[in-house]
Design an enzyme around this catalytic site. Sequence first.
Site, PDB file in Angstrom:
ATOM      1  N   LEU A   6      29.864  33.331  27.377  1.00  0.00           N
ATOM      2  CA  LEU A   6      31.305  33.322  27.663  1.00  0.00           C
ATOM      3  C   LEU A   6      31.485  33.953  29.042  1.00  0.00           C
ATOM      4  CD1 LEU A   6      34.156  34.593  25.300  1.00  0.00           C
ATOM      5  CD2 LEU A   6      34.112  35.142  27.727  1.00  0.00           C
ATOM      6  N   SER A  11      38.358  29.630  36.810  1.00  0.00           N
ATOM      7  CA  SER A  11      39.188  28.597  37.453  1.00  0.00           C
ATOM      8  C   SER A  11      38.785  28.390  38.906  1.00  0.00           C
ATOM      9  CB  SER A  11      40.671  28.967  37.364  1.00  0.00           C
ATOM     10  OG  SER A  11      40.902  30.159  38.092  1.00  0.00           O
ATOM     11  N   GLY A  15      33.121  32.619  39.368  1.00  0.00           N
ATOM     12  CA  GLY A  15      33.156  32.297  37.934  1.00  0.00           C
ATOM     13  C   GLY A  15      32.946  30.811  37.692  1.00  0.00           C
ATOM     14  N   SER A 139      31.127  44.641  42.694  1.00  0.00           N
ATOM     15  CA  SER A 139      31.306  44.404  44.129  1.00  0.00           C
ATOM     16  C   SER A 139      30.506  45.465  44.862  1.00  0.00           C
ATOM     17  CB  SER A 139      32.796  44.572  44.481  1.00  0.00           C
ATOM     18  OG  SER A 139      32.988  44.584  45.885  1.00  0.00           O
ATOM     19  N   TYR A 152      41.433  49.067  44.255  1.00  0.00           N
ATOM     20  CA  TYR A 152      40.434  48.050  43.879  1.00  0.00           C
ATOM     21  C   TYR A 152      39.054  48.701  43.764  1.00  0.00           C
ATOM     22  CZ  TYR A 152      37.336  43.964  44.395  1.00  0.00           C
ATOM     23  OH  TYR A 152      36.344  43.022  44.234  1.00  0.00           O
TER      24      TYR A 152
HETATM   25  N1  LIG Z   1      35.222  37.069  47.006  1.00  0.00           N
HETATM   26  C1  LIG Z   1      34.732  38.226  47.377  1.00  0.00           C
HETATM   27  O1  LIG Z   1      34.632  38.518  48.573  1.00  0.00           O
HETATM   28  C2  LIG Z   1      34.240  39.205  46.335  1.00  0.00           C
HETATM   29  C3  LIG Z   1      33.442  40.271  46.762  1.00  0.00           C
HETATM   30  C4  LIG Z   1      32.962  41.185  45.828  1.00  0.00           C
HETATM   31  C5  LIG Z   1      33.285  41.031  44.496  1.00  0.00           C
HETATM   32  N2  LIG Z   1      34.060  39.999  44.097  1.00  0.00           N
HETATM   33  C6  LIG Z   1      34.373  39.907  42.667  1.00  0.00           C
HETATM   34  O2  LIG Z   1      33.914  38.669  42.182  1.00  0.00           O
HETATM   35  C7  LIG Z   1      34.679  38.287  41.038  1.00  0.00           C
HETATM   36  C8  LIG Z   1      35.119  36.840  41.199  1.00  0.00           C
HETATM   37  O3  LIG Z   1      35.950  36.751  42.335  1.00  0.00           O
HETATM   38  P1  LIG Z   1      35.969  35.448  43.274  1.00  0.00           P
HETATM   39  O4  LIG Z   1      35.450  35.849  44.607  1.00  0.00           O
HETATM   40  O5  LIG Z   1      35.372  34.303  42.584  1.00  0.00           O
HETATM   41  O6  LIG Z   1      37.556  35.267  43.465  1.00  0.00           O
HETATM   42  P2  LIG Z   1      38.588  34.175  42.885  1.00  0.00           P
HETATM   43  O7  LIG Z   1      38.220  32.820  43.388  1.00  0.00           O
HETATM   44  O8  LIG Z   1      39.937  34.734  43.211  1.00  0.00           O
HETATM   45  O9  LIG Z   1      38.318  34.215  41.320  1.00  0.00           O
HETATM   46  C9  LIG Z   1      38.818  35.233  40.511  1.00  0.00           C
HETATM   47  C10 LIG Z   1      39.024  34.677  39.132  1.00  0.00           C
HETATM   48  O10 LIG Z   1      39.536  35.723  38.294  1.00  0.00           O
HETATM   49  C11 LIG Z   1      40.612  35.167  37.572  1.00  0.00           C
HETATM   50  N3  LIG Z   1      41.573  36.141  37.058  1.00  0.00           N
HETATM   51  C12 LIG Z   1      42.411  36.942  37.749  1.00  0.00           C
HETATM   52  N4  LIG Z   1      43.156  37.665  36.889  1.00  0.00           N
HETATM   53  C13 LIG Z   1      42.773  37.295  35.629  1.00  0.00           C
HETATM   54  C14 LIG Z   1      43.150  37.658  34.319  1.00  0.00           C
HETATM   55  N5  LIG Z   1      44.113  38.565  34.109  1.00  0.00           N
HETATM   56  N6  LIG Z   1      42.520  37.087  33.273  1.00  0.00           N
HETATM   57  C15 LIG Z   1      41.545  36.174  33.459  1.00  0.00           C
HETATM   58  N7  LIG Z   1      41.158  35.764  34.681  1.00  0.00           N
HETATM   59  C16 LIG Z   1      41.765  36.328  35.744  1.00  0.00           C
HETATM   60  C17 LIG Z   1      41.266  34.180  38.509  1.00  0.00           C
HETATM   61  O11 LIG Z   1      42.047  33.287  37.745  1.00  0.00           O
HETATM   62  P3  LIG Z   1      43.431  32.630  38.240  1.00  0.00           P
HETATM   63  O12 LIG Z   1      43.011  31.366  38.900  1.00  0.00           O
HETATM   64  O13 LIG Z   1      44.193  32.432  36.990  1.00  0.00           O
HETATM   65  O14 LIG Z   1      44.088  33.604  39.183  1.00  0.00           O
HETATM   66  C18 LIG Z   1      40.030  33.540  39.110  1.00  0.00           C
HETATM   67  O15 LIG Z   1      39.515  32.522  38.281  1.00  0.00           O
HETATM   68  C19 LIG Z   1      35.825  39.286  40.945  1.00  0.00           C
HETATM   69  O16 LIG Z   1      35.537  40.247  39.964  1.00  0.00           O
HETATM   70  C20 LIG Z   1      35.844  39.929  42.320  1.00  0.00           C
HETATM   71  O17 LIG Z   1      36.371  41.237  42.281  1.00  0.00           O
HETATM   72  C21 LIG Z   1      34.537  39.070  44.984  1.00  0.00           C
END
Ligand SMILES: NC(=O)c1ccc[n+]([C@@H]2O[C@H](COP(=O)([O-])OP(=O)(O)OC[C@H]3O[C@@H](n4cnc5c(N)ncnc54)[C@H](OP(=O)(O)O)[C@@H]3O)[C@@H](O)[C@H]2O)c1
Length: 281
Positions: A6, A11, A15, A139, A152
């Site tokens: 899971l 989206s 993920g 992160s 954050y």
């Molecule tokens: N991108 C970076 O630079 C980076 C760096 C370090 C760590 N991270 C971490 O990596 C992980 C994934 O981020 P990403 O980069 O793939 O960003 P992203 O494209 O914004 O994906 C984040 C996902 O989390 C979902 N989400 C937000 N709030 C939620 C909730 N209440 N319940 C369920 N899902 C929720 C979003 O869904 P919706 O579409 O519904 O909003 C989206 O699918 C996060 O934990 C982030 O903190 C990212």
Amino acid sequence: MTKTVLITGTSSGIGLAAAVGAARAGWHTVATMRDPGRADALLEAARAAGVADRVQVKRLDVTDADSAAACVAEVVAEHGRLDAVVNNAGAGFVGTIEQHDMEQVRSVMEVNFFGVVELTRIALPHLRASGGRVITVTSVGGVVGQPFNESYCAAKFAVEGFMESLAPVAASTGVQVAVVEPGAVASEFVNNVRLDVPAMLAQAGPYAPALQGYVDHALKTFGSDTTQTPEQAAAPVVGALTAEKMPFRMQTSDWARDFVAAKLADLDGSAVQTEVNEWLG
Ligand SMILES: NC(=O)c1ccc[n+]([C@@H]2O[C@H](COP(=O)([O-])OP(=O)(O)OC[C@H]3O[C@@H](n4cnc5c(N)ncnc54)[C@H](OP(=O)(O)O)[C@@H]3O)[C@@H](O)[C@H]2O)c1
């Protein structure tokens, strides 16, 4: 026997890529999102990879404990088992702490910390039954505090502390626990922060010059070749699913490894303070 994973927040971004990667690795993948109406990109990517039959979309909002409990119960009822949970959902939050009220700070903790704790707590009995694993996307900001990301980073530090403490406890019952630490990733992450930079700078008062320096630094970082694609950042997550034994802490790139290593060796905090001060100009 097909194993079931899971994954939260599928989206977009890491993920979504992890869901497709897990399905390609042969896992039955329960790809969860808070709004299943936003599953088109995931389903298209799964079809393109030829793994749509192993990807099942379900609703799970990590800030809604009932939705997490209902989703896990459904998975176990349908598949008879749960072998892994990937806590990936998360959201950034940037600005000066004096611009934010406590409700906003708490909401950052709800998504990035309490949501992770709640789903892990609900899943653990099932993971114990399968000898499963918990993989949490934190992160580099869960190890190195970064300016204007106080809430954050606090939430990601909290997750790291929670998981590091849980790991030996869970291992005593046959469940493995790990964290995966990306640096910058070109996902929807920055757009989802919904920054209005001019408004933020106008309201930043005495912090405006430092905030401008941070914004310039962040734009440069996200435009640089150290920024990963979601697929690159998801690869260690998929690797962790299939590895016989996971290390507790994994970075997703050489840059992230060097950044985290500098902190872990920085006993008096001066190396990190010097580096992040340079970001602010
Ligand atoms: N991108 C970076 O630079 C980076 C760096 C370090 C760590 N991270 C971490 O990596 C992980 C994934 O981020 P990403 O980069 O793939 O960003 P992203 O494209 O914004 O994906 C984040 C996902 O989390 C979902 N989400 C937000 N709030 C939620 C909730 N209440 N319940 C369920 N899902 C929720 C979003 O869904 P919706 O579409 O519904 O909003 C989206 O699918 C996060 O934990 C982030 O903190 C990212």
